[in-house]
Write a protein that holds these residues in place. Structure first.
Motif, mmCIF file in Angstrom:
data_model
loop_
_atom_site.group_PDB
_atom_site.id
_atom_site.type_symbol
_atom_site.label_atom_id
_atom_site.label_comp_id
_atom_site.label_asym_id
_atom_site.label_seq_id
_atom_site.Cartn_x
_atom_site.Cartn_y
_atom_site.Cartn_z
ATOM 1 N N LYS A 139 10.626 34.578 10.907
ATOM 2 C CA LYS A 139 9.748 33.971 11.926
ATOM 3 C C LYS A 139 8.479 34.792 12.077
ATOM 4 O O LYS A 139 7.370 34.241 12.175
ATOM 5 C CB LYS A 139 10.479 33.840 13.256
ATOM 6 N N ASN A 140 8.610 36.128 12.074
ATOM 7 C CA ASN A 140 7.416 36.983 12.117
ATOM 8 C C ASN A 140 6.501 36.690 10.935
ATOM 9 O O ASN A 140 5.285 36.672 11.071
ATOM 10 C CB ASN A 140 7.819 38.465 12.106
ATOM 11 N N SER A 141 7.108 36.456 9.779
ATOM 12 C CA SER A 141 6.325 36.173 8.585
ATOM 13 C C SER A 141 5.553 34.860 8.745
ATOM 14 O O SER A 141 4.361 34.777 8.428
ATOM 15 C CB SER A 141 7.240 36.127 7.367
ATOM 16 N N PHE A 142 6.211 33.836 9.266
ATOM 17 C CA PHE A 142 5.558 32.528 9.443
ATOM 18 C C PHE A 142 4.438 32.615 10.489
ATOM 19 O O PHE A 142 3.396 31.965 10.330
ATOM 20 C CB PHE A 142 6.580 31.454 9.854
ATOM 21 N N GLU A 160 19.580 21.517 -0.574
ATOM 22 C CA GLU A 160 20.417 21.888 0.547
ATOM 23 C C GLU A 160 19.696 22.925 1.411
ATOM 24 O O GLU A 160 19.178 23.905 0.892
ATOM 25 C CB GLU A 160 21.704 22.495 -0.007
ATOM 26 N N GLY A 161 19.667 22.702 2.693
ATOM 27 C CA GLY A 161 19.057 23.679 3.588
ATOM 28 C C GLY A 161 17.558 23.538 3.730
ATOM 29 O O GLY A 161 16.941 24.195 4.562
ATOM 30 N N LEU A 162 16.956 22.674 2.903
ATOM 31 C CA LEU A 162 15.497 22.569 2.919
ATOM 32 C C LEU A 162 14.988 21.969 4.234
ATOM 33 O O LEU A 162 13.962 22.399 4.764
ATOM 34 C CB LEU A 162 15.030 21.714 1.740
ATOM 35 N N SER A 163 15.747 21.016 4.785
ATOM 36 C CA SER A 163 15.274 20.392 6.029
ATOM 37 C C SER A 163 15.301 21.406 7.177
ATOM 38 O O SER A 163 14.421 21.422 8.027
ATOM 39 C CB SER A 163 16.078 19.145 6.363
ATOM 40 N N GLN A 164 16.302 22.294 7.153
ATOM 41 C CA GLN A 164 16.373 23.350 8.172
ATOM 42 C C GLN A 164 15.165 24.290 8.055
ATOM 43 O O GLN A 164 14.567 24.696 9.057
ATOM 44 C CB GLN A 164 17.668 24.124 7.955
ATOM 45 N N LEU A 165 14.800 24.598 6.816
ATOM 46 C CA LEU A 165 13.638 25.468 6.586
ATOM 47 C C LEU A 165 12.350 24.792 7.065
ATOM 48 O O LEU A 165 11.541 25.403 7.764
ATOM 49 C CB LEU A 165 13.553 25.805 5.089
ATOM 50 N N ILE A 166 12.209 23.523 6.719
ATOM 51 C CA ILE A 166 10.993 22.794 7.128
ATOM 52 C C ILE A 166 10.935 22.696 8.661
ATOM 53 O O ILE A 166 9.871 22.872 9.263
ATOM 54 C CB ILE A 166 10.973 21.374 6.485
ATOM 55 N N ASN A 167 12.099 22.455 9.290
ATOM 56 C CA ASN A 167 12.122 22.404 10.761
ATOM 57 C C ASN A 167 11.682 23.720 11.381
ATOM 58 O O ASN A 167 10.973 23.737 12.387
ATOM 59 C CB ASN A 167 13.534 22.058 11.268
ATOM 60 N N THR A 168 12.126 24.835 10.772
ATOM 61 C CA THR A 168 11.731 26.148 11.298
ATOM 62 C C THR A 168 10.221 26.335 11.166
ATOM 63 O O THR A 168 9.563 26.833 12.083
ATOM 64 C CB THR A 168 12.472 27.278 10.535
ATOM 65 N N ILE A 169 9.665 25.887 10.034
ATOM 66 C CA ILE A 169 8.213 26.004 9.840
ATOM 67 C C ILE A 169 7.487 25.202 10.925
ATOM 68 O O ILE A 169 6.562 25.701 11.575
ATOM 69 C CB ILE A 169 7.803 25.515 8.430
ATOM 70 N N TRP A 170 7.961 23.959 11.174
ATOM 71 C CA TRP A 170 7.277 23.138 12.193
ATOM 72 C C TRP A 170 7.428 23.725 13.587
ATOM 73 O O TRP A 170 6.494 23.674 14.386
ATOM 74 C CB TRP A 170 7.768 21.683 12.162
ATOM 75 N N SER A 171 8.583 24.323 13.861
ATOM 76 C CA SER A 171 8.751 24.853 15.216
ATOM 77 C C SER A 171 7.877 26.094 15.415
ATOM 78 O O SER A 171 7.276 26.265 16.478
ATOM 79 C CB SER A 171 10.231 25.087 15.539
ATOM 80 N N VAL A 172 7.737 26.924 14.389
ATOM 81 C CA VAL A 172 6.819 28.078 14.503
ATOM 82 C C VAL A 172 5.382 27.586 14.658
ATOM 83 O O VAL A 172 4.597 28.116 15.454
ATOM 84 C CB VAL A 172 6.944 29.019 13.276
ATOM 85 N N LYS A 173 5.066 26.524 13.917
ATOM 86 C CA LYS A 173 3.706 25.959 14.000
ATOM 87 C C LYS A 173 3.422 25.479 15.433
ATOM 88 O O LYS A 173 2.376 25.758 16.001
ATOM 89 C CB LYS A 173 3.598 24.798 13.006
ATOM 90 N N LYS A 174 4.386 24.778 15.992
ATOM 91 C CA LYS A 174 4.201 24.217 17.328
ATOM 92 C C LYS A 174 4.108 25.308 18.394
ATOM 93 O O LYS A 174 3.243 25.256 19.280
ATOM 94 C CB LYS A 174 5.398 23.302 17.626
ATOM 95 N N LEU A 175 4.960 26.317 18.278
ATOM 96 C CA LEU A 175 5.054 27.307 19.358
ATOM 97 C C LEU A 175 4.077 28.471 19.219
ATOM 98 O O LEU A 175 3.628 29.025 20.212
ATOM 99 C CB LEU A 175 6.475 27.869 19.427
ATOM 100 N N HIS A 176 3.774 28.862 17.959
ATOM 101 C CA HIS A 176 3.066 30.134 17.809
ATOM 102 C C HIS A 176 1.838 30.111 16.914
ATOM 103 O O HIS A 176 1.016 31.018 16.982
ATOM 104 C CB HIS A 176 4.006 31.202 17.200
ATOM 105 N N ASN A 177 1.752 29.173 15.987
ATOM 106 C CA ASN A 177 0.728 29.301 14.941
ATOM 107 C C ASN A 177 0.298 27.920 14.465
ATOM 108 O O ASN A 177 0.799 27.401 13.467
ATOM 109 C CB ASN A 177 1.318 30.139 13.789
ATOM 110 N N ARG A 178 -0.640 27.351 15.162
ATOM 111 C CA ARG A 178 -1.038 25.963 14.880
ATOM 112 C C ARG A 178 -1.626 25.776 13.484
ATOM 113 O O ARG A 178 -1.688 24.669 12.970
ATOM 114 C CB ARG A 178 -2.052 25.493 15.918
ATOM 115 N N ASN A 179 -2.102 26.887 12.881
ATOM 116 C CA ASN A 179 -2.743 26.776 11.562
ATOM 117 C C ASN A 179 -1.764 26.752 10.396
ATOM 118 O O ASN A 179 -2.170 26.582 9.251
ATOM 119 C CB ASN A 179 -3.704 27.945 11.355
ATOM 120 N N LEU A 180 -0.483 26.983 10.680
ATOM 121 C CA LEU A 180 0.503 27.122 9.594
ATOM 122 C C LEU A 180 0.650 25.813 8.821
ATOM 123 O O LEU A 180 0.744 24.741 9.399
ATOM 124 C CB LEU A 180 1.855 27.523 10.190
ATOM 125 N N SER A 181 0.653 25.924 7.478
ATOM 126 C CA SER A 181 0.879 24.731 6.659
ATOM 127 C C SER A 181 1.858 25.055 5.525
ATOM 128 O O SER A 181 2.229 26.219 5.333
ATOM 129 C CB SER A 181 -0.444 24.220 6.079
#
Ligand SMILES: Nc1ncnc2c1ncn2[C@@H]1O[C@H](COP(=O)(O)OP(=O)(O)OP(=O)(O)O)[C@@H](O)[C@H]1O
Ligand SMILES: [Mg+2]
Length: 256
Positions: A139-142, A160-181
Protein backbone atom coordinates in the motif's frame (compact mmCIF):
# COMPACT_ATOMS: atom_id res chain seq x y z
CA UNK A 1 12.48 16.70 -13.78
CA UNK A 2 10.34 14.65 -11.45
CA UNK A 3 10.63 10.88 -11.67
CA UNK A 4 7.76 8.71 -12.79
CA UNK A 5 7.30 6.17 -10.01
CA UNK A 6 6.14 2.67 -11.02
CA UNK A 7 5.25 -0.14 -8.60
CA UNK A 8 5.92 -3.60 -10.00
CA UNK A 9 3.41 -5.75 -8.22
CA UNK A 10 1.36 -8.90 -7.87
CA UNK A 11 0.53 -10.56 -4.55
CA UNK A 12 1.24 -13.92 -6.17
CA UNK A 13 4.78 -15.18 -5.63
CA UNK A 14 7.21 -16.05 -8.41
CA UNK A 15 5.48 -14.28 -11.29
CA UNK A 16 8.41 -12.21 -12.57
CA UNK A 17 8.23 -9.01 -10.49
CA UNK A 18 11.92 -8.96 -9.58
CA UNK A 19 13.12 -10.13 -13.00
CA UNK A 20 11.08 -7.32 -14.53
CA UNK A 21 12.22 -4.67 -12.03
CA UNK A 22 15.91 -5.40 -12.63
CA UNK A 23 15.83 -5.80 -16.39
CA UNK A 24 13.37 -3.02 -17.19
CA UNK A 25 15.59 -0.74 -15.08
CA UNK A 26 18.69 -1.91 -16.96
CA UNK A 27 17.00 -1.42 -20.34
CA UNK A 28 15.87 2.11 -19.47
CA UNK A 29 19.40 2.83 -18.21
CA UNK A 30 20.86 1.74 -21.55
CA UNK A 31 18.40 4.16 -23.18
CA UNK A 32 20.12 6.93 -21.14
CA UNK A 33 17.41 7.32 -18.49
CA UNK A 34 18.40 7.73 -14.83
CA UNK A 35 16.79 4.96 -12.80
CA UNK A 36 16.38 4.14 -9.12
CA UNK A 37 15.23 0.66 -8.15
CA UNK A 38 13.72 0.45 -4.67
CA UNK A 39 13.86 -3.09 -3.35
CA UNK A 40 10.75 -3.23 -1.17
CA UNK A 41 10.92 -6.98 -0.62
CA UNK A 42 12.56 -8.50 2.51
CA UNK A 43 13.74 -11.35 0.24
CA UNK A 44 16.15 -8.75 -1.26
CA UNK A 45 16.28 -10.50 -4.63
CA UNK A 46 16.71 -7.38 -6.74
CA UNK A 47 19.39 -6.08 -4.36
CA UNK A 48 21.47 -9.23 -4.94
CA UNK A 49 20.52 -9.47 -8.62
CA UNK A 50 21.81 -5.98 -9.32
CA UNK A 51 25.18 -6.77 -7.81
CA UNK A 52 24.93 -5.38 -4.28
CA UNK A 53 26.91 -7.70 -2.02
CA UNK A 54 26.29 -8.32 1.69
CA UNK A 55 29.39 -6.30 2.47
CA UNK A 56 28.14 -3.33 0.44
CA UNK A 57 24.73 -3.55 2.12
CA UNK A 58 26.36 -3.42 5.55
CA UNK A 59 28.10 -0.11 4.74
CA UNK A 60 24.98 1.98 4.09
CA UNK A 61 21.53 2.32 5.60
CA UNK A 62 18.88 0.15 3.91
CA UNK A 63 15.25 0.75 2.95
CA UNK A 64 14.28 -0.36 6.49
CA UNK A 65 16.40 2.41 8.06
CA UNK A 66 15.11 4.98 5.58
CA UNK A 67 11.45 4.12 6.17
CA UNK A 68 11.41 3.52 9.89
CA UNK A 69 14.44 5.32 11.31
CA UNK A 70 14.46 8.46 9.18
CA UNK A 71 17.92 7.75 7.73
CA UNK A 72 18.82 9.96 4.78
CA UNK A 73 17.73 8.36 1.51
CA UNK A 74 20.55 10.10 -0.38
CA UNK A 75 23.15 8.40 1.81
CA UNK A 76 21.48 5.00 1.37
CA UNK A 77 21.59 4.68 -2.41
CA UNK A 78 24.10 2.36 -4.15
CA UNK A 79 25.28 2.38 -7.76
CA UNK A 80 24.21 -0.97 -9.19
CA UNK A 81 26.11 -3.16 -11.66
CA UNK A 82 23.94 -1.71 -14.47
CA UNK A 83 24.59 1.54 -16.31
CA UNK A 84 22.51 4.51 -15.03
CA UNK A 85 20.77 2.31 -12.45
CA UNK A 86 20.93 3.05 -8.72
CA UNK A 87 19.38 0.91 -6.01
CA UNK A 88 18.04 1.30 -2.51
CA UNK A 89 18.86 -2.06 -0.94
CA UNK A 90 16.66 -4.28 1.19
CA UNK A 91 17.38 -6.77 3.94
CA UNK A 92 15.40 -9.44 5.75
CA UNK A 93 14.62 -7.09 8.67
CA UNK A 94 12.12 -5.32 6.38
CA UNK A 95 9.81 -8.26 7.15
CA UNK A 96 9.14 -6.47 10.46
CA UNK A 97 7.83 -3.39 8.65
CA UNK A 98 4.10 -3.88 9.26
CA UNK A 99 4.44 -4.39 13.02
CA UNK A 100 6.88 -1.51 13.40
CA UNK A 101 4.82 0.85 11.26
CA UNK A 102 1.61 0.01 13.16
CA UNK A 103 3.33 0.69 16.46
CA UNK A 104 5.28 3.84 15.64
CA UNK A 105 3.61 5.39 12.60
CA UNK A 106 -0.06 4.60 13.21
CA UNK A 107 0.01 2.15 10.28
CA UNK A 108 0.65 4.97 7.83
CA UNK A 109 0.48 4.35 4.08
CA UNK A 110 2.50 7.51 3.39
CA UNK A 111 5.88 6.57 4.86
CA UNK A 112 7.46 5.64 1.49
CA UNK A 113 6.05 8.59 -0.45
CA UNK A 114 7.44 11.00 2.18
CA UNK A 115 10.80 9.17 2.15
CA UNK A 116 11.39 9.48 -1.62
CA UNK A 117 10.53 13.19 -1.73
CA UNK A 118 14.20 14.37 -1.42
CA UNK A 119 15.38 12.35 -4.46
CA UNK A 120 12.34 12.46 -6.74
CA UNK A 121 13.97 15.04 -9.02
CA UNK A 122 17.22 13.06 -9.36
CA UNK A 123 15.73 10.32 -11.58
CA UNK A 124 13.63 9.77 -14.70
CA UNK A 125 12.04 6.59 -13.32
CA UNK A 126 11.79 5.00 -9.89
CA UNK A 127 10.84 1.30 -10.08
CA UNK A 128 9.61 -0.34 -6.89
CA UNK A 129 10.05 -4.11 -6.67
CA UNK A 130 7.12 -5.11 -4.43
CA UNK A 131 6.92 -8.19 -2.18
CA UNK A 132 4.28 -10.85 -2.96
CA UNK A 133 1.54 -9.44 -0.72
CA UNK A 134 -1.11 -6.75 -0.51
CA UNK A 135 0.01 -5.62 2.95
CA UNK A 136 1.07 -2.25 4.30
CA UNK A 137 4.39 -2.22 2.42
CA UNK A 138 2.61 -2.62 -0.91
CA UNK A 139 0.00 0.00 0.00
CA UNK A 140 2.89 2.36 0.77
CA UNK A 141 4.27 1.55 -2.66
CA UNK A 142 0.96 2.35 -4.40
CA UNK A 143 0.60 5.63 -2.50
CA UNK A 144 4.12 6.64 -3.62
CA UNK A 145 3.53 5.64 -7.27
CA UNK A 146 2.17 7.17 -10.44
CA UNK A 147 1.32 3.74 -11.82
CA UNK A 148 1.36 0.00 -11.19
CA UNK A 149 2.90 -2.51 -13.60
CA UNK A 150 1.34 -5.92 -12.90
CA UNK A 151 3.32 -8.99 -13.90
CA UNK A 152 1.25 -12.07 -14.69
CA UNK A 153 2.79 -15.47 -15.32
CA UNK A 154 1.49 -17.25 -18.41
CA UNK A 155 -0.10 -20.22 -16.69
CA UNK A 156 -3.53 -21.66 -16.22
CA UNK A 157 -4.27 -19.78 -12.96
CA UNK A 158 -2.76 -16.54 -14.24
CA UNK A 159 -5.75 -14.38 -13.49
CA UNK A 160 -6.40 -15.75 -10.02
CA UNK A 161 -6.20 -12.95 -7.48
CA UNK A 162 -6.03 -10.26 -10.13
CA UNK A 163 -9.39 -8.73 -9.23
CA UNK A 164 -8.27 -8.43 -5.60
CA UNK A 165 -5.12 -6.64 -6.76
CA UNK A 166 -7.07 -4.28 -9.01
CA UNK A 167 -9.50 -3.54 -6.16
CA UNK A 168 -6.59 -2.65 -3.88
CA UNK A 169 -5.22 -0.29 -6.55
CA UNK A 170 -8.62 1.43 -6.87
CA UNK A 171 -9.06 1.74 -3.14
CA UNK A 172 -5.61 3.33 -2.72
CA UNK A 173 -6.45 5.64 -5.61
CA UNK A 174 -9.72 6.68 -4.00
CA UNK A 175 -8.38 7.15 -0.48
CA UNK A 176 -4.82 8.36 -0.90
CA UNK A 177 -3.54 8.96 -4.42
CA UNK A 178 -5.91 10.21 -7.08
CA UNK A 179 -3.16 10.16 -9.73
CA UNK A 180 -2.54 6.40 -9.50
CA UNK A 181 -3.09 4.47 -12.74
CA UNK A 182 -2.40 1.02 -14.16
CA UNK A 183 0.75 1.12 -16.30
CA UNK A 184 -0.22 -2.19 -17.81
CA UNK A 185 -0.36 -5.93 -17.36
CA UNK A 186 2.73 -7.78 -18.49
CA UNK A 187 2.65 -11.46 -19.40
CA UNK A 188 5.85 -13.16 -18.25
CA UNK A 189 7.38 -16.60 -18.83
CA UNK A 190 5.46 -16.89 -22.09
CA UNK A 191 6.15 -20.08 -24.01
CA UNK A 192 5.77 -19.61 -27.76
CA UNK A 193 5.67 -23.34 -28.34
CA UNK A 194 2.70 -24.10 -26.09
CA UNK A 195 -0.77 -23.57 -27.46
CA UNK A 196 -1.80 -23.06 -23.85
CA UNK A 197 0.30 -19.90 -23.60
CA UNK A 198 -1.50 -18.45 -26.60
CA UNK A 199 -4.87 -19.49 -25.11
CA UNK A 200 -3.94 -17.75 -21.86
CA UNK A 201 -2.84 -14.67 -23.78
CA UNK A 202 -6.19 -14.55 -25.60
CA UNK A 203 -8.11 -15.06 -22.37
CA UNK A 204 -6.14 -12.34 -20.56
CA UNK A 205 -6.64 -10.04 -23.53
CA UNK A 206 -10.39 -10.70 -23.48
CA UNK A 207 -10.69 -9.94 -19.76
CA UNK A 208 -8.09 -7.18 -19.35
CA UNK A 209 -8.50 -5.54 -22.73
CA UNK A 210 -6.52 -2.37 -23.26
CA UNK A 211 -4.43 -2.73 -20.11
CA UNK A 212 -2.57 -5.75 -21.52
CA UNK A 213 0.85 -4.62 -22.76
CA UNK A 214 1.89 -5.56 -26.29
CA UNK A 215 5.26 -6.84 -25.12
CA UNK A 216 5.31 -10.41 -23.77
CA UNK A 217 8.31 -11.78 -21.88
CA UNK A 218 9.27 -15.27 -23.11
CA UNK A 219 10.41 -18.04 -20.83
CA UNK A 220 14.18 -17.81 -21.21
CA UNK A 221 16.66 -19.64 -18.98
CA UNK A 222 19.21 -16.83 -19.34
CA UNK A 223 16.84 -14.55 -17.41
CA UNK A 224 17.01 -16.92 -14.46
CA UNK A 225 20.81 -17.30 -14.67
CA UNK A 226 21.84 -13.64 -14.79
CA UNK A 227 20.87 -12.71 -11.18
CA UNK A 228 23.29 -15.24 -9.68
CA UNK A 229 26.08 -13.26 -11.35
CA UNK A 230 24.73 -9.98 -9.95
CA UNK A 231 24.18 -8.52 -13.41
CA UNK A 232 21.26 -7.71 -15.67
CA UNK A 233 20.37 -9.72 -18.76
CA UNK A 234 22.07 -7.06 -20.93
CA UNK A 235 25.45 -7.63 -19.28
CA UNK A 236 24.90 -11.42 -19.23
CA UNK A 237 23.73 -12.05 -22.80
CA UNK A 238 22.49 -8.98 -24.62
CA UNK A 239 21.42 -10.92 -27.72
CA UNK A 240 19.14 -13.49 -26.03
CA UNK A 241 15.35 -13.42 -26.41
CA UNK A 242 14.89 -12.27 -22.81
CA UNK A 243 17.11 -9.20 -23.33
CA UNK A 244 15.33 -8.30 -26.54
CA UNK A 245 11.91 -8.50 -24.92
CA UNK A 246 12.91 -6.34 -21.93
CA UNK A 247 14.29 -3.73 -24.34
CA UNK A 248 10.95 -3.78 -26.19
CA UNK A 249 9.16 -3.35 -22.87
CA UNK A 250 11.33 -0.33 -22.02
CA UNK A 251 10.44 1.22 -25.36
CA UNK A 252 6.76 0.51 -24.84
CA UNK A 253 6.87 2.16 -21.39
CA UNK A 254 8.79 5.17 -22.76
CA UNK A 255 6.24 5.65 -25.52
CA UNK A 256 3.43 5.53 -22.94
N1 LIG B 1 10.95 -14.95 -18.34
C1 LIG B 1 11.52 -15.84 -17.53
N2 LIG B 1 12.09 -16.95 -18.02
C2 LIG B 1 12.65 -17.86 -17.20
N3 LIG B 1 12.69 -17.75 -15.87
C3 LIG B 1 12.14 -16.68 -15.31
C4 LIG B 1 11.53 -15.65 -16.11
N4 LIG B 1 11.04 -14.69 -15.28
C5 LIG B 1 11.36 -15.09 -14.03
N5 LIG B 1 12.00 -16.28 -14.04
C6 LIG B 1 12.45 -17.04 -12.86
O1 LIG B 1 11.30 -17.39 -12.11
C7 LIG B 1 11.53 -17.23 -10.73
C8 LIG B 1 10.57 -16.18 -10.17
O2 LIG B 1 10.82 -14.94 -10.80
P1 LIG B 1 10.92 -13.58 -9.97
O3 LIG B 1 11.85 -13.74 -8.80
O4 LIG B 1 11.21 -12.50 -10.92
O5 LIG B 1 9.42 -13.48 -9.45
P2 LIG B 1 8.83 -12.56 -8.29
O6 LIG B 1 7.43 -12.28 -8.68
O7 LIG B 1 9.70 -11.42 -8.01
O8 LIG B 1 8.87 -13.57 -7.04
P3 LIG B 1 8.56 -13.18 -5.52
O9 LIG B 1 7.06 -13.07 -5.44
O10 LIG B 1 9.11 -14.33 -4.72
O11 LIG B 1 9.24 -11.88 -5.24
C9 LIG B 1 12.98 -16.81 -10.59
O12 LIG B 1 13.76 -17.95 -10.37
C10 LIG B 1 13.31 -16.21 -11.95
O13 LIG B 1 14.68 -16.31 -12.26
MG1 LIG C 1 10.55 -10.74 -6.22
Amino acid sequence: MSAKVISISNQKGGVGKTTTSMNLAAALGILEKKILVIDLDPQANSTVGLGITREMVSKKPTIFNVLLEKESIKKSIHNSSSKNVDILASTINLSGFDLHAQKHFDGSEKILSDAIEPIIDDYDYILIDCPPSLGLLVKNSFVASDSVLVTVQSEYYALEGLSQLINTIWSVKKLHNRNLSIEGILLTMFNQHYNMSQDIYNEVKRIIGKNLLNTKIPRNVKLSEAPSHGISIFDYDSSCAGAKSYMLLAQEILNG
